[in-house]
Design a protein around this motif. Structure first.
Motif, PDB file in Angstrom:
ATOM      1  N   PHE A  12      46.348  79.902   3.096  1.00 14.49           N
ATOM      2  CA  PHE A  12      45.984  79.278   4.374  1.00 14.49           C
ATOM      3  C   PHE A  12      44.737  80.016   4.838  1.00 14.49           C
ATOM      4  O   PHE A  12      44.836  81.175   5.251  1.00 14.49           O
ATOM      5  CB  PHE A  12      47.108  79.414   5.395  1.00 14.49           C
ATOM      6  CG  PHE A  12      48.344  78.630   5.062  1.00 14.49           C
ATOM      7  CD1 PHE A  12      48.345  77.231   5.137  1.00 14.49           C
ATOM      8  CD2 PHE A  12      49.505  79.267   4.664  1.00 14.49           C
ATOM      9  CE1 PHE A  12      49.486  76.498   4.831  1.00 14.49           C
ATOM     10  CE2 PHE A  12      50.657  78.538   4.367  1.00 14.49           C
ATOM     11  CZ  PHE A  12      50.642  77.154   4.443  1.00 14.49           C
ATOM     12  N   LEU A  15      44.236  83.796   4.027  1.00 13.58           N
ATOM     13  CA  LEU A  15      45.551  84.400   3.781  1.00 13.58           C
ATOM     14  C   LEU A  15      46.188  83.811   2.517  1.00 13.58           C
ATOM     15  O   LEU A  15      46.546  82.635   2.473  1.00 13.58           O
ATOM     16  CB  LEU A  15      46.463  84.138   4.988  1.00 13.58           C
ATOM     17  CG  LEU A  15      47.854  84.742   4.920  1.00 13.58           C
ATOM     18  CD1 LEU A  15      47.784  86.269   4.963  1.00 13.58           C
ATOM     19  CD2 LEU A  15      48.720  84.216   6.057  1.00 13.58           C
ATOM     20  N   VAL A  17      49.136  83.238   0.470  1.00 18.29           N
ATOM     21  CA  VAL A  17      50.565  83.257   0.786  1.00 18.29           C
ATOM     22  C   VAL A  17      51.430  83.213  -0.471  1.00 18.29           C
ATOM     23  O   VAL A  17      52.504  83.811  -0.519  1.00 18.29           O
ATOM     24  CB  VAL A  17      50.904  82.069   1.709  1.00 18.29           C
ATOM     25  CG1 VAL A  17      52.390  81.971   1.961  1.00 18.29           C
ATOM     26  CG2 VAL A  17      50.171  82.217   3.030  1.00 18.29           C
ATOM     27  N   PRO A  36      61.521  89.288   3.102  1.00 17.31           N
ATOM     28  CA  PRO A  36      61.181  89.482   4.507  1.00 17.31           C
ATOM     29  C   PRO A  36      60.440  88.274   5.073  1.00 17.31           C
ATOM     30  O   PRO A  36      59.876  87.473   4.315  1.00 17.31           O
ATOM     31  CB  PRO A  36      60.268  90.713   4.505  1.00 17.31           C
ATOM     32  CG  PRO A  36      60.135  91.161   3.105  1.00 17.31           C
ATOM     33  CD  PRO A  36      60.880  90.238   2.209  1.00 17.31           C
ATOM     34  N   SER A  37      60.448  88.163   6.369  1.00 10.59           N
ATOM     35  CA  SER A  37      59.741  87.107   7.055  1.00 10.59           C
ATOM     36  C   SER A  37      58.259  87.170   6.682  1.00 10.59           C
ATOM     37  O   SER A  37      57.685  88.259   6.622  1.00 10.59           O
ATOM     38  CB  SER A  37      59.953  87.325   8.548  1.00 10.59           C
ATOM     39  OG  SER A  37      59.479  86.243   9.246  1.00 10.59           O
ATOM     40  N   GLY A  38      57.675  86.021   6.411  1.00  5.83           N
ATOM     41  CA  GLY A  38      56.249  85.979   6.084  1.00  5.83           C
ATOM     42  C   GLY A  38      55.935  86.188   4.616  1.00  5.83           C
ATOM     43  O   GLY A  38      54.767  86.245   4.227  1.00  5.83           O
ATOM     44  N   SER A  39      56.973  86.271   3.775  1.00  9.64           N
ATOM     45  CA  SER A  39      56.710  86.558   2.359  1.00  9.64           C
ATOM     46  C   SER A  39      56.360  85.314   1.549  1.00  9.64           C
ATOM     47  O   SER A  39      56.027  85.414   0.380  1.00  9.64           O
ATOM     48  CB  SER A  39      57.904  87.296   1.725  1.00  9.64           C
ATOM     49  OG  SER A  39      59.091  86.584   1.914  1.00  9.64           O
ATOM     50  N   GLY A  40      56.441  84.131   2.159  1.00 11.37           N
ATOM     51  CA  GLY A  40      56.009  82.907   1.478  1.00 11.37           C
ATOM     52  C   GLY A  40      57.157  82.009   1.018  1.00 11.37           C
ATOM     53  O   GLY A  40      56.925  80.989   0.361  1.00 11.37           O
ATOM     54  N   LYS A  41      58.381  82.330   1.399  1.00  9.79           N
ATOM     55  CA  LYS A  41      59.552  81.587   0.913  1.00  9.79           C
ATOM     56  C   LYS A  41      59.505  80.108   1.320  1.00  9.79           C
ATOM     57  O   LYS A  41      59.672  79.217   0.489  1.00  9.79           O
ATOM     58  CB  LYS A  41      60.850  82.215   1.472  1.00  9.79           C
ATOM     59  CG  LYS A  41      60.993  83.694   1.167  1.00  9.79           C
ATOM     60  CD  LYS A  41      62.276  84.275   1.715  1.00  9.79           C
ATOM     61  CE  LYS A  41      62.434  84.185   3.231  1.00  9.79           C
ATOM     62  NZ  LYS A  41      61.454  85.011   3.995  1.00  9.79           N
ATOM     63  N   THR A  42      59.297  79.886   2.609  1.00 13.07           N
ATOM     64  CA  THR A  42      59.276  78.504   3.109  1.00 13.07           C
ATOM     65  C   THR A  42      58.103  77.728   2.517  1.00 13.07           C
ATOM     66  O   THR A  42      58.244  76.565   2.129  1.00 13.07           O
ATOM     67  CB  THR A  42      59.202  78.502   4.656  1.00 13.07           C
ATOM     68  OG1 THR A  42      60.443  79.015   5.149  1.00 13.07           O
ATOM     69  CG2 THR A  42      58.990  77.121   5.214  1.00 13.07           C
ATOM     70  N   THR A  43      56.958  78.375   2.426  1.00  7.30           N
ATOM     71  CA  THR A  43      55.785  77.701   1.870  1.00  7.30           C
ATOM     72  C   THR A  43      56.051  77.278   0.425  1.00  7.30           C
ATOM     73  O   THR A  43      55.707  76.162   0.016  1.00  7.30           O
ATOM     74  CB  THR A  43      54.553  78.630   1.942  1.00  7.30           C
ATOM     75  OG1 THR A  43      54.348  79.000   3.305  1.00  7.30           O
ATOM     76  CG2 THR A  43      53.314  77.948   1.410  1.00  7.30           C
ATOM     77  N   GLU A  52      53.774  70.775   1.653  1.00  8.63           N
ATOM     78  CA  GLU A  52      52.487  71.490   1.589  1.00  8.63           C
ATOM     79  C   GLU A  52      51.893  71.193   0.226  1.00  8.63           C
ATOM     80  O   GLU A  52      52.633  71.059  -0.749  1.00  8.63           O
ATOM     81  CB  GLU A  52      52.682  73.008   1.644  1.00  8.63           C
ATOM     82  CG  GLU A  52      53.126  73.587   2.936  1.00  8.63           C
ATOM     83  CD  GLU A  52      52.108  73.510   4.055  1.00  8.63           C
ATOM     84  OE1 GLU A  52      50.934  73.135   3.799  1.00  8.63           O
ATOM     85  OE2 GLU A  52      52.506  73.793   5.181  1.00  8.63           O
ATOM     86  N   GLU A 166      66.084  77.711   5.423  1.00  7.70           N
ATOM     87  CA  GLU A 166      66.753  78.473   6.489  1.00  7.70           C
ATOM     88  C   GLU A 166      67.643  77.575   7.350  1.00  7.70           C
ATOM     89  O   GLU A 166      67.446  77.473   8.567  1.00  7.70           O
ATOM     90  CB  GLU A 166      65.724  79.202   7.357  1.00  7.70           C
ATOM     91  CG  GLU A 166      64.862  80.138   6.537  1.00  7.70           C
ATOM     92  CD  GLU A 166      64.129  81.164   7.389  1.00  7.70           C
ATOM     93  OE1 GLU A 166      64.549  81.420   8.525  1.00  7.70           O
ATOM     94  OE2 GLU A 166      63.134  81.714   6.907  1.00  7.70           O
TER      95      GLU A 166
HETATM   96  P1  ADP Z   1      58.670  83.016   5.007  1.00  6.70           P
HETATM   97  O1  ADP Z   1      59.338  81.708   4.798  1.00  6.70           O
HETATM   98  O2  ADP Z   1      58.916  83.973   3.892  1.00  6.70           O
HETATM   99  O3  ADP Z   1      58.963  83.637   6.353  1.00  6.70           O
HETATM  100  P2  ADP Z   1      56.260  81.445   5.218  1.00  6.70           P
HETATM  101  O4  ADP Z   1      56.111  80.719   3.938  1.00  6.70           O
HETATM  102  O5  ADP Z   1      56.821  80.705   6.376  1.00  6.70           O
HETATM  103  O6  ADP Z   1      57.101  82.777   4.967  1.00  6.70           O
HETATM  104  O7  ADP Z   1      54.856  82.028   5.668  1.00  6.70           O
HETATM  105  C1  ADP Z   1      54.080  82.856   4.852  1.00  6.70           C
HETATM  106  C2  ADP Z   1      52.787  83.186   5.570  1.00  6.70           C
HETATM  107  O8  ADP Z   1      51.999  82.013   5.664  1.00  6.70           O
HETATM  108  C3  ADP Z   1      52.966  83.712   6.980  1.00  6.70           C
HETATM  109  O9  ADP Z   1      52.027  84.717   7.214  1.00  6.70           O
HETATM  110  C4  ADP Z   1      52.698  82.498   7.834  1.00  6.70           C
HETATM  111  O10 ADP Z   1      52.209  82.861   9.086  1.00  6.70           O
HETATM  112  C5  ADP Z   1      51.646  81.762   7.020  1.00  6.70           C
HETATM  113  N1  ADP Z   1      51.680  80.304   7.230  1.00  6.70           N
HETATM  114  C6  ADP Z   1      52.725  79.483   6.950  1.00  6.70           C
HETATM  115  N2  ADP Z   1      52.414  78.196   7.210  1.00  6.70           N
HETATM  116  C7  ADP Z   1      51.136  78.214   7.682  1.00  6.70           C
HETATM  117  C8  ADP Z   1      50.237  77.189   8.118  1.00  6.70           C
HETATM  118  N3  ADP Z   1      50.578  75.896   8.124  1.00  6.70           N
HETATM  119  N4  ADP Z   1      49.009  77.579   8.513  1.00  6.70           N
HETATM  120  C9  ADP Z   1      48.628  78.892   8.494  1.00  6.70           C
HETATM  121  N5  ADP Z   1      49.426  79.897   8.083  1.00  6.70           N
HETATM  122  C10 ADP Z   1      50.665  79.564   7.688  1.00  6.70           C
END
Ligand code: ADP
Length: 244
Positions: A12, A15, A17, A36-43, A52, A166
């Motif tokens: 992104f 960044l 991810v 951990p939160s922010g590690s890219g799991k959801t993405t 995405e 989640e």
């Molecule tokens: P997790 O699920 O492990 O908490 P995410 O996949 O939600 O992690 O997010 C990974 C990183 O990507 C985070 O730093 C988050 O802020 C960033 N991020 C996620 N979606 C977006 C987006 N649409 N635009 C910009 N940054 C994003």
């Protein structure tokens, strides 16, 4: 192999991810992604069904080979037909009843006749213990009940894989158990699932494969026993120490 995905990258802006992430899934697997939160799991999960678009990566799924950075509309439609997504925030239509919410994916999404769709929807709602609430609107339900409807909606389309992002993290603590029970039942019934969660007991008991992610990479993966009883990497140990 039902689904194989490799070399997934996603940024992104500046960044980065996801940095070369992979996953292999057999039919009936329950893959749990921890980290951990922010590690890219959801993405990562969202890249799997094109919520995405990945910057790079390949997917082999049900006979298809897809370049994740240049998927055709046909690829996207085909993958979405074979997957279902359960969201953290349920994403139900507020102006539709429970039954309509579950039926809609079958009539609009799959072109099924209304009567056939309703029969399948009723069955799915029965399985998640929501048969008594079919005529309710989402606002008349607790979060746990709404999420069970979200799961029934995913089951109803009979996907090859259900992706859970989640699914219990928006719920009050006392409502988490009823949703996890439905997910345990699904796993027992042989449903192939990929689950991003912070529920460690669920992961430990139900996962056939655990992936631990940190900073956009897979740090360690293995069976539930490998990860929970014999973690090898320092980062995995630290994470587990913090959350267990
Ligand atoms: P997790 O699920 O492990 O908490 P995410 O996949 O939600 O992690 O997010 C990974 C990183 O990507 C985070 O730093 C988050 O802020 C960033 N991020 C996620 N979606 C977006 C987006 N649409 N635009 C910009 N940054 C994003």
């Amino acid at each position: 192999m039902l689904l194989s995905i490799k070399h997934v990258r996603k940024s992104f802006g500046d960044l980065e991810v996801l940095k070369d992430v992979h996953m292999d899934i057999e039919k009936g697997d329950v893959v749990v992604i921890l980290g951990p939160s922010g590690s890219g799991k959801t993405t990562f999960l969202r890249c799997l069904n094109f919520l995405e678009k990945a910057d790079a990566g390949e997917m082999d799924f049900a006979g298809m080979h897809i370049d994740l950075s240049h998927p055709s509309t046909k690829d996207i439609t085909a993958v979405r037909k074979k997957t279902a997504f359960v969201f953290q925030g349920y994403n139900l239509f507020a102006n539709k009843t429970v039954l309509e919410n579950v039926t809609l994916g079958l009539t609009t999404g799959r072109g099924m006749k209304k009567a056939d769709a309703e029969a399948i929807a009723r069955d799915a709602l029965q399985r998640v213990g929501m048969a008594e609430r079919m005529d309710y609107y989402p606002s008349q339900l607790s979060g746990g009940q709404q999420q069970r409807v979200g799961i029934a909606r995913a089951m109803a389309v009979k996907p090859d894989v259900i992706l859970f992002d989640e699914p219990t993290s928006a719920l009050d603590p006392e409502l988490v158990g009823e949703v996890l029970k439905v997910m345990r039942d699904l796993a027992k019934a042989g449903t192939t699932m990929i689950v991003v969660t912070h529920e460690m007991k669920f992961a430990r008991d139900v996962a056939t494969h655990v992936i631990f992610m940190d900073g956009g990479v897979i740090v360690e993966e293995g069976t539930s026993e490998d990860i929970f009883e014999h973690p090898k990497e320092e980062r995995t140990k630290k994470f587990l120490h913090r959350v267990l």
